[in-house]
Design a protein around this motif. Structure first.
Motif, PDB file in Angstrom:
ATOM      1  N   ASP A 127     -26.820  24.035   2.931  1.00  0.00           N
ATOM      2  CA  ASP A 127     -26.800  24.743   3.983  1.00  0.00           C
ATOM      3  C   ASP A 127     -25.709  25.872   4.236  1.00  0.00           C
ATOM      4  N   PRO A 128     -25.989  27.157   4.032  1.00  0.00           N
ATOM      5  CA  PRO A 128     -25.001  28.060   3.734  1.00  0.00           C
ATOM      6  C   PRO A 128     -24.138  28.400   4.925  1.00  0.00           C
ATOM      7  N   ASP A 129     -24.465  27.753   6.113  1.00  0.00           N
ATOM      8  CA  ASP A 129     -23.647  27.801   7.241  1.00  0.00           C
ATOM      9  C   ASP A 129     -22.678  26.879   7.317  1.00  0.00           C
ATOM     10  N   LEU A 130     -22.777  25.713   6.539  1.00  0.00           N
ATOM     11  CA  LEU A 130     -21.760  24.731   6.647  1.00  0.00           C
ATOM     12  C   LEU A 130     -21.149  24.655   5.209  1.00  0.00           C
ATOM     13  N   THR A 131     -21.319  25.711   4.482  1.00  0.00           N
ATOM     14  CA  THR A 131     -20.568  25.738   3.326  1.00  0.00           C
ATOM     15  C   THR A 131     -19.055  26.365   3.382  1.00  0.00           C
ATOM     16  N   GLN A 132     -18.086  25.478   3.055  1.00  0.00           N
ATOM     17  CA  GLN A 132     -16.699  25.699   3.324  1.00  0.00           C
ATOM     18  C   GLN A 132     -16.135  27.058   2.617  1.00  0.00           C
ATOM     19  N   ASP A 133     -15.145  27.950   3.123  1.00  0.00           N
ATOM     20  CA  ASP A 133     -14.796  28.916   2.356  1.00  0.00           C
ATOM     21  C   ASP A 133     -14.121  28.830   1.131  1.00  0.00           C
ATOM     22  N   ASP A 134     -13.150  27.720   1.016  1.00  0.00           N
ATOM     23  CA  ASP A 134     -12.659  27.355  -0.359  1.00  0.00           C
ATOM     24  C   ASP A 134     -13.788  27.110  -1.329  1.00  0.00           C
ATOM     25  N   VAL A 135     -14.639  26.527  -0.870  1.00  0.00           N
ATOM     26  CA  VAL A 135     -15.886  26.358  -1.865  1.00  0.00           C
ATOM     27  C   VAL A 135     -16.564  27.452  -2.557  1.00  0.00           C
ATOM     28  N   VAL A 136     -16.730  28.411  -1.318  1.00  0.00           N
ATOM     29  CA  VAL A 136     -17.327  29.710  -1.825  1.00  0.00           C
ATOM     30  C   VAL A 136     -16.263  30.472  -2.810  1.00  0.00           C
ATOM     31  N   ARG A 137     -14.970  30.443  -2.319  1.00  0.00           N
ATOM     32  CA  ARG A 137     -14.025  31.149  -3.277  1.00  0.00           C
ATOM     33  C   ARG A 137     -14.114  30.552  -4.651  1.00  0.00           C
ATOM     34  N   ALA A 138     -14.238  29.497  -4.798  1.00  0.00           N
ATOM     35  CA  ALA A 138     -14.078  28.669  -6.180  1.00  0.00           C
ATOM     36  C   ALA A 138     -15.345  28.987  -6.915  1.00  0.00           C
ATOM     37  N   LEU A 139     -16.413  29.383  -6.187  1.00  0.00           N
ATOM     38  CA  LEU A 139     -17.666  29.688  -7.007  1.00  0.00           C
ATOM     39  C   LEU A 139     -17.908  31.414  -6.813  1.00  0.00           C
ATOM     40  N   GLU A 140     -16.991  32.063  -6.602  1.00  0.00           N
ATOM     41  CA  GLU A 140     -17.210  33.443  -6.352  1.00  0.00           C
ATOM     42  C   GLU A 140     -17.946  34.150  -7.593  1.00  0.00           C
ATOM     43  N   GLY A 141     -17.762  33.656  -8.731  1.00  0.00           N
ATOM     44  CA  GLY A 141     -18.447  34.292  -9.804  1.00  0.00           C
ATOM     45  C   GLY A 141     -20.067  34.145  -9.632  1.00  0.00           C
ATOM     46  N   ALA A 142     -20.564  33.157  -8.748  1.00  0.00           N
ATOM     47  CA  ALA A 142     -22.064  33.136  -8.705  1.00  0.00           C
ATOM     48  C   ALA A 142     -22.402  33.821  -7.375  1.00  0.00           C
ATOM     49  N   GLY A 143     -21.755  34.519  -6.440  1.00  0.00           N
ATOM     50  CA  GLY A 143     -22.204  35.245  -5.426  1.00  0.00           C
ATOM     51  C   GLY A 143     -21.553  34.689  -3.948  1.00  0.00           C
ATOM     52  N   GLY A 144     -22.320  35.083  -3.066  1.00  0.00           N
ATOM     53  CA  GLY A 144     -21.814  34.590  -1.823  1.00  0.00           C
ATOM     54  C   GLY A 144     -22.569  33.434  -1.479  1.00  0.00           C
ATOM     55  N   ARG A 145     -22.205  32.759  -0.081  1.00  0.00           N
ATOM     56  CA  ARG A 145     -22.631  31.529   0.176  1.00  0.00           C
ATOM     57  C   ARG A 145     -24.310  31.393   0.320  1.00  0.00           C
ATOM     58  N   THR A 146     -25.041  32.605   0.391  1.00  0.00           N
ATOM     59  CA  THR A 146     -26.262  32.617   0.527  1.00  0.00           C
ATOM     60  C   THR A 146     -27.050  32.610  -0.856  1.00  0.00           C
ATOM     61  N   GLU A 147     -26.252  33.329  -1.886  1.00  0.00           N
ATOM     62  CA  GLU A 147     -26.948  33.251  -3.105  1.00  0.00           C
ATOM     63  C   GLU A 147     -26.444  32.247  -3.839  1.00  0.00           C
ATOM     64  N   ILE A 148     -25.405  31.236  -3.831  1.00  0.00           N
ATOM     65  CA  ILE A 148     -25.205  30.132  -4.804  1.00  0.00           C
ATOM     66  C   ILE A 148     -26.373  29.131  -4.588  1.00  0.00           C
ATOM     67  N   PRO A 149     -26.862  28.634  -3.422  1.00  0.00           N
ATOM     68  CA  PRO A 149     -27.837  27.661  -3.551  1.00  0.00           C
ATOM     69  C   PRO A 149     -29.220  28.333  -4.469  1.00  0.00           C
ATOM     70  N   VAL A 150     -29.543  29.346  -3.969  1.00  0.00           N
ATOM     71  CA  VAL A 150     -30.685  30.183  -4.908  1.00  0.00           C
ATOM     72  C   VAL A 150     -30.491  30.181  -6.704  1.00  0.00           C
ATOM     73  N   LEU A 151     -29.147  30.481  -6.723  1.00  0.00           N
ATOM     74  CA  LEU A 151     -28.739  30.563  -8.167  1.00  0.00           C
ATOM     75  C   LEU A 151     -28.773  29.164  -8.820  1.00  0.00           C
ATOM     76  N   LEU A 152     -28.393  28.124  -8.100  1.00  0.00           N
ATOM     77  CA  LEU A 152     -28.470  26.808  -8.619  1.00  0.00           C
ATOM     78  C   LEU A 152     -29.634  26.318  -8.683  1.00  0.00           C
ATOM     79  N   MET A 153     -30.571  26.640  -7.637  1.00  0.00           N
ATOM     80  CA  MET A 153     -31.982  26.007  -8.079  1.00  0.00           C
ATOM     81  C   MET A 153     -32.637  26.592  -9.331  1.00  0.00           C
TER      82      MET A 153
END
Length: 612
Positions: A60-86
């Motif tokens: 749920d991108p709206d609930l993804t916490q900021d430090d988690v997004v920063r840790a995975l910044e190589g994968a994109g923003g909070r909306t791109e990460i779940p699509v990339l992971l899938m």
């Protein structure tokens, strides 16, 4: 070194982002696709925390916490990460599906030849392995739960199409993995006078029982299990006939792969042709532990709450649960067979088959015992003795003590414990499976015991041990190259270890990730309740409540005045201390003491004002 699961998981994810993301795309690297086990372990380093810990959720991108997004910044923003992971999980599903559409569970490059002069055949590297079945169960359940949430948060047509494809692939692979686990379960029956029987009797007796009495006690202790195995499971005519003879001994658990001549399992789902098994029909401790870990996820609270299993999978899960319970009860009973001295306390453990001896095997039996203690809530005596076993294993592995020159314990870590795979010689040279995760497994089981313990002295010993083992494990992260921040650099701790140019060990990295998830769950629990603190808290609360009442006898204070605010604050604080006294007596003490101090200050001020 204190275990800080959130910070350490974020460090692992940063290393994952450097290693597995390239320009906002998932990158498998040159080792990707060569082993279904390694690829599943790699994905679980992300999927497992993301679905087990609310603070790490990515669905749920709206609930993804900021430090988690920063840790995975190589994968994109909070909306791109779940699509990339899938997309990465979808790549895994395609890579490990045969041309006939059947999910495959090959060990790949994790297999090695026991004969250094002979290479394994391509057919041997494609042999299915229990590790892959177990990892696939966990990965598929994590992904199905992820899809259930994320599917409600997107309207993109291409993403919805990917979700549907992935849901079907995961369902099919999950069913196939469960069937594989059912066909890898085995029971070995042998005479007490056979080499296996003599080894088991010697192990169980521990010199405390006469040799002739060990089989009799074995029959009494495991009579109910023998009946269940013989009546409730289909294991083949020969095994059923052998189990009827109560004069014979037996072992149960999982072989390393599909058992030779294992019957097919009837399922409606099209999982393709069920391959023939080649593994010898003998339980293998390591693969039994791995299978038990994966099967446990099938009836976790998360799986049941989200309804992740369909009707057929629920039927398979019940069949696996029966085998899970039987196996835990058997090995827990074997580990604690004699009261005076447990067989588990006789380190290293010896197998009945090839007469292997290793502290790693002792850790495997301890792991099953820990699971059983969690299931049935351990007694203080069981827990205290198990803690001592874990401490001895840490010592024997030279984790909490110094490694001496030419110390045999070094082999536990590098080159690791080589496990022969009986039956593999039918396709070529004999194969082996090498385990290098002794430290990570010890950490995982220690943290699990911490979560179980309600005994304060045992808990403190376990926490100290976990912190020592964790410090050792954390020092083994790679510091340079493609695996920087991942595992496993054994030479960082043991400089005398042989030098090897290996890729990152996803096996060890995934185990450490599991440890951090287990540590997170540990800290979510309330601390152990101390009876002494609870008694003290009640006494303090009684005194504070009485003194508050005395202060309230005085002239009515001004509502907005300092004394009025202080009395109101004391009343609220004491109400909270009373509410949490049973769960957090130490905190209740601290709150009450602060109120006592403030009430004393008010009384002293009044006395001073009256000239007393």
């Amino acid at each position: 070194m204190r275990i800080k699961p959130r910070q350490h998981l974020l460090d692992i994810w940063r290393a994952m982002a450097r290693n597995s993301f390239d320009g906002g795309e998932w990158s498998w690297g040159k080792w990707g696709g060569l082993s279904s086990v390694a690829d599943a372990e790699r994905l679980l380093c992300l999927m497992y925390p993301a679905t087990e810990i609310p603070g790490f959720r990515l669905d749920d991108p709206d609930l993804t916490q900021d430090d988690v997004v920063r840790a995975l910044e190589g994968a994109g923003g909070r909306t791109e990460i779940p699509v990339l992971l899938m997309g990465a999980v979808a790549d895994f599903m395609r890579a490990h599906t045969g041309q006939d559409g059947r999910p495959t569970f090959a060990g790949g490059h994790y297999f090695a030849s026991e004969d250094g002069g002979r290479e394994l055949t391509a057919e041997q590297r494609e042999v299915e392995v229990v590790d892959s079945y177990s990892m696939s169960v966990t990965l598929c359940l994590a992904t199905l739960g992820f899809l259930r949430v994320y599917g409600t948060n997107t309207a993109r047509r291409d993403v919805l199409h990917l979700i549907e494809e992935l849901r079907n692939a995961c369902g099919k692979r999950l069913t196939a993995a469960m069937v594989g686990l059912l066909r890898s379960f085995t029971v070995k029956v042998f005479d007490e006078g056979s080499p296996e029987g003599r080894t088991l009797c010697e192990l169980l007796g521990q010199g405390q029982l006469p040799a002739r009495l060990v089989p009799q006690k074995f029959q009494r202790r495991f009579r109910a299990l023998r009946t269940t195995l013989g009546e409730d499971l289909f294991l083949g005519v020969d095994v059923h006939e052998a189990l009827r003879d109560e004069g014979r001994l037996f072992e149960c658990g999982w072989a390393w792969s599909l058992v030779k001549d294992a019957p097919r399992v009837d399922v409606d789902t099209d999982i393709g042709v069920q391959p023939d098994g080649i593994a010898a029909p003998a339980p293998h401790l390591h693969f039994t532990v791995v299978a038990l870990d994966g099967i446990q996820d099938l009836f976790s609270d998360r799986t049941l709450t989200l309804g992740l299993l369909d009707g057929e999978q629920q039927r398979l899960a019940e069949a696996l649960r029966l085998r899970w319970e039987i196996t835990q009860r058997y090995w827990s009973g074997v580990a604690r067979f004699t009261d005076e001295r447990w067989p588990l306390e006789d380190i290293p453990w010896r197998t009945t088959g090839r007469q292997l001896e290793s502290s790693y095997l002792s850790l495997s039996v301890a792991a099953i015992l820990v699971q059983d203690l969690v299931r049935r809530r351990a007694t203080d005596e069981d827990l205290t003795r198990t803690v001592a076993v874990m401490e001895r294993l840490a010592d024997r592995g030279r984790i909490t003590t110094r490694m001496t020159r030419e110390d045999a314990a070094l082999a536990l870590h590098r080159p690791g414990v080589a496990l022969p795979l009986e039956g593999s010689e039918a396709l070529g040279p004999s194969m082996r499976w090498t385990m290098t995760d002794f430290s990570a497994q010890l950490l995982k089981r220690t943290v699990q015991l911490c979560a179980l313990s309600r005994n304060l002295p045992a808990y403190d010993r376990l926490v100290r041990l976990a912190e020592h083992v964790f410090e050792h494990v954390w020092q083994r992260r790679m510091t340079e190259g493609e695996g920087a921040g991942l595992w496993d650099d054994v030479r960082a701790v043991y400089p005398e270890a042989p030098r090897q140019e290996d890729p990152p060990s996803w096996a060890v990295t995934e185990r450490v990730t599991e440890c951090m998830v287990a540590a997170h769950h540990l800290y979510e629990q309330n601390p152990i309740r101390s009876a002494e603190l609870a008694s003290l808290a009640r006494g303090l609360l009684s005194e504070a409540t009485h003194l508050l009442g005395r202060e309230q006898l005085q002239a009515e204070p001004t509502a907005g005045g300092q004394r009025g605010r202080a009395l109101k604050r004391a009343e609220v604080t004491l109400r909270r201390a009373d509410r949490i006294l049973d769960e957090l007596p130490g905190t209740a003490c601290a709150l009450t003491v602060s109120v006592l101090s403030e009430l004393d200050a008010l009384a002293q001020a009044r006395h001073d004002g009256q000239g007393v």
